[in-house]
Design a protein around this motif. Sequence first.
Motif, short mmCIF file in Angstrom:
data_model
loop_
_atom_site.label_atom_id
_atom_site.label_comp_id
_atom_site.label_asym_id
_atom_site.label_seq_id
_atom_site.Cartn_x
_atom_site.Cartn_y
_atom_site.Cartn_z
N GLY A 33 30.61 2.07 -7.87
CA GLY A 33 30.53 0.47 -8.03
C GLY A 33 31.03 -0.53 -9.19
N ASN A 34 30.93 -1.48 -9.42
CA ASN A 34 31.36 -2.32 -10.49
C ASN A 34 30.71 -2.28 -11.67
OD1 ASN A 34 28.90 -3.92 -9.95
ND2 ASN A 34 30.29 -5.48 -9.00
N GLU A 35 31.02 -3.02 -12.76
CA GLU A 35 29.86 -2.64 -14.09
C GLU A 35 28.81 -3.24 -14.05
OE1 GLU A 35 31.51 -1.50 -17.02
OE2 GLU A 35 32.83 -1.09 -15.66
N LEU A 36 28.50 -4.16 -12.93
CA LEU A 36 26.94 -4.63 -12.83
C LEU A 36 26.22 -3.55 -12.23
CD1 LEU A 36 24.65 -6.85 -12.76
CD2 LEU A 36 25.54 -7.40 -10.61
N THR A 37 26.80 -2.73 -11.32
CA THR A 37 25.84 -1.80 -10.62
C THR A 37 25.64 -0.58 -11.50
OG1 THR A 37 27.68 -1.06 -9.14
CG2 THR A 37 26.33 -2.53 -8.34
N VAL A 75 17.20 -3.04 -4.41
CA VAL A 75 17.56 -4.09 -5.57
C VAL A 75 19.05 -4.39 -5.33
CG1 VAL A 75 17.71 -4.19 -7.94
CG2 VAL A 75 15.74 -3.32 -7.07
N THR A 76 19.48 -5.73 -5.40
CA THR A 76 20.71 -5.99 -5.73
C THR A 76 20.86 -7.46 -6.10
OG1 THR A 76 22.82 -6.35 -4.24
CG2 THR A 76 20.68 -7.21 -3.37
N ASP A 77 22.04 -8.00 -6.53
CA ASP A 77 22.18 -9.40 -7.12
C ASP A 77 21.87 -10.36 -5.72
OD1 ASP A 77 25.13 -10.44 -6.14
OD2 ASP A 77 24.93 -8.22 -6.52
N GLY A 78 21.71 -11.55 -6.32
CA GLY A 78 21.47 -12.60 -5.11
C GLY A 78 22.54 -12.84 -3.96
N GLY A 88 0.81 -1.30 0.03
CA GLY A 88 -0.14 -0.16 0.07
C GLY A 88 0.93 1.10 0.10
N ILE A 89 2.02 1.35 -0.54
CA ILE A 89 2.96 2.53 -0.56
C ILE A 89 2.71 3.12 -2.09
CG2 ILE A 89 5.05 3.10 -0.48
CD1 ILE A 89 5.96 0.81 0.92
N GLU A 90 2.32 4.31 -1.98
CA GLU A 90 2.22 4.97 -3.36
C GLU A 90 3.50 5.42 -3.60
OE1 GLU A 90 -0.22 9.32 -4.74
OE2 GLU A 90 -0.63 8.51 -2.62
N ASN A 91 3.66 5.22 -4.93
CA ASN A 91 4.94 5.78 -5.65
C ASN A 91 6.19 5.46 -4.70
OD1 ASN A 91 6.63 7.18 -7.86
ND2 ASN A 91 6.37 8.97 -6.76
N PRO A 92 6.53 3.97 -4.65
CA PRO A 92 7.42 3.52 -3.92
C PRO A 92 8.89 3.96 -4.18
CG PRO A 92 6.16 1.86 -4.60
CD PRO A 92 5.73 2.82 -5.29
N ARG A 93 9.69 4.14 -3.40
CA ARG A 93 11.12 4.65 -3.51
C ARG A 93 12.11 3.20 -3.66
NH1 ARG A 93 11.12 7.59 1.80
NH2 ARG A 93 10.22 5.42 2.48
N VAL A 94 12.77 3.24 -4.82
CA VAL A 94 13.36 2.01 -5.40
C VAL A 94 14.88 2.52 -5.21
CG1 VAL A 94 13.84 0.29 -7.18
CG2 VAL A 94 11.54 1.15 -6.99
N ALA A 95 15.68 1.83 -4.67
CA ALA A 95 17.19 2.09 -4.77
C ALA A 95 17.91 0.97 -4.92
CB ALA A 95 17.56 2.59 -3.06
N LEU A 96 19.23 1.01 -5.28
CA LEU A 96 20.12 0.15 -5.81
C LEU A 96 21.33 0.06 -4.76
CD1 LEU A 96 21.41 -1.87 -8.00
CD2 LEU A 96 22.54 0.24 -8.73
N LEU A 97 21.38 -1.09 -4.28
CA LEU A 97 22.50 -1.34 -3.10
C LEU A 97 23.74 -1.32 -3.91
CD1 LEU A 97 23.06 -2.16 -0.18
CD2 LEU A 97 23.27 -4.55 -0.92
#
Length: 336
Positions: A186-190, A222-225, A168-177
């Motif tokens: 970061g590295n090439e992936l990030t 968000v991040t890799d496994g 129920g979060i309006e306009n969720p804030r998405v970040a990259l670890l």
Amino acid sequence: MRIAIDAMGGDHAPEEIVKGAVLAAAEDESLELTLVGDQSKIEKHLGEIRPANIRIIHTEEYITADDEPVRAIRRKKQSSLVLTAQEVKEGRADACISAGNTGALMTAGLMIVGRIKGIERPALAPTLPTMDGKGFVLLDAGSNIDAKASHLLQYGVMGSIYAEKVRGIENPRVALLNVGTEAGKGNELTKKTFELLSKAPINFVGNVEGRDFLSGDYDVVVTDGFSGNIALKTTEGAAMMFFSIIKKAFLKNMKTKLAAGMMKPELKELKASMEYAEYGGAALFGLAAPVVKAHGSSNARAIQVAIQQTKQMAENNVTKVIQETIQGMNTDEEEA
């Protein structure tokens, strides 16, 4: 809402699994719960008045924590976990839950339930506590150790949809670890992922360092496994150490014991705010139907919350929204 539950999966199965299902069934009569497992063991914990909206599929075979996932799914065709996933595949259940072997559940999700068309890799996404008590979704927490930037892009989209539709979060804030907050870190992936997330149809707010993702300033991380699993286990370990230190300090002498007695309500509230049971299970995003991995040591309350969470995923058509969003993004890329 039909939900199939692996009654034999988890450290405290079937007792806590069954009791959690009873709590959820009594609270919400619209639920139709199917408990899959040894009927005689399940019935011991159903109570004197068995809820009318709970049925049982009997099987004496189950997958243990020590079983190799792929081999177990292929060889134990009548196991409670396999039959639980089969209920979803064959349309008798809208979603499924297990507190058992994580790898086996992910394998069953892929081999039996199937992936959403257009999703390259599914992601394991638990909700972790934050300082403000609201929590955030971390993905991937270990479903895929090696990931590409395109996978992380899809993780960001799926996490954003889940945060909006279920939490129920309006306009969720998405970040990259990442190892720094600047765009070029970061590295090439990030670096590549940062570029892709910046163009995605989500509220991407940039990089976040590990020390800040519990602040409450982010709704999805968000991040890799590989990194995600380390972050998850480190957070769990830090929380356990914190409470151990606090307990030791309050039991030091009579004065600290008195102080602990006076602060007991506040300490209980603090512990509850960090209790996994209140945040539900880890959803497996990217599958053709909602599949939820409950914590291995889940008690009845944790199972009840996981059932509520799973119901919300199904009711809000999270799977369909993810599929339509990913297809729209792929169409835009082809046209470009």
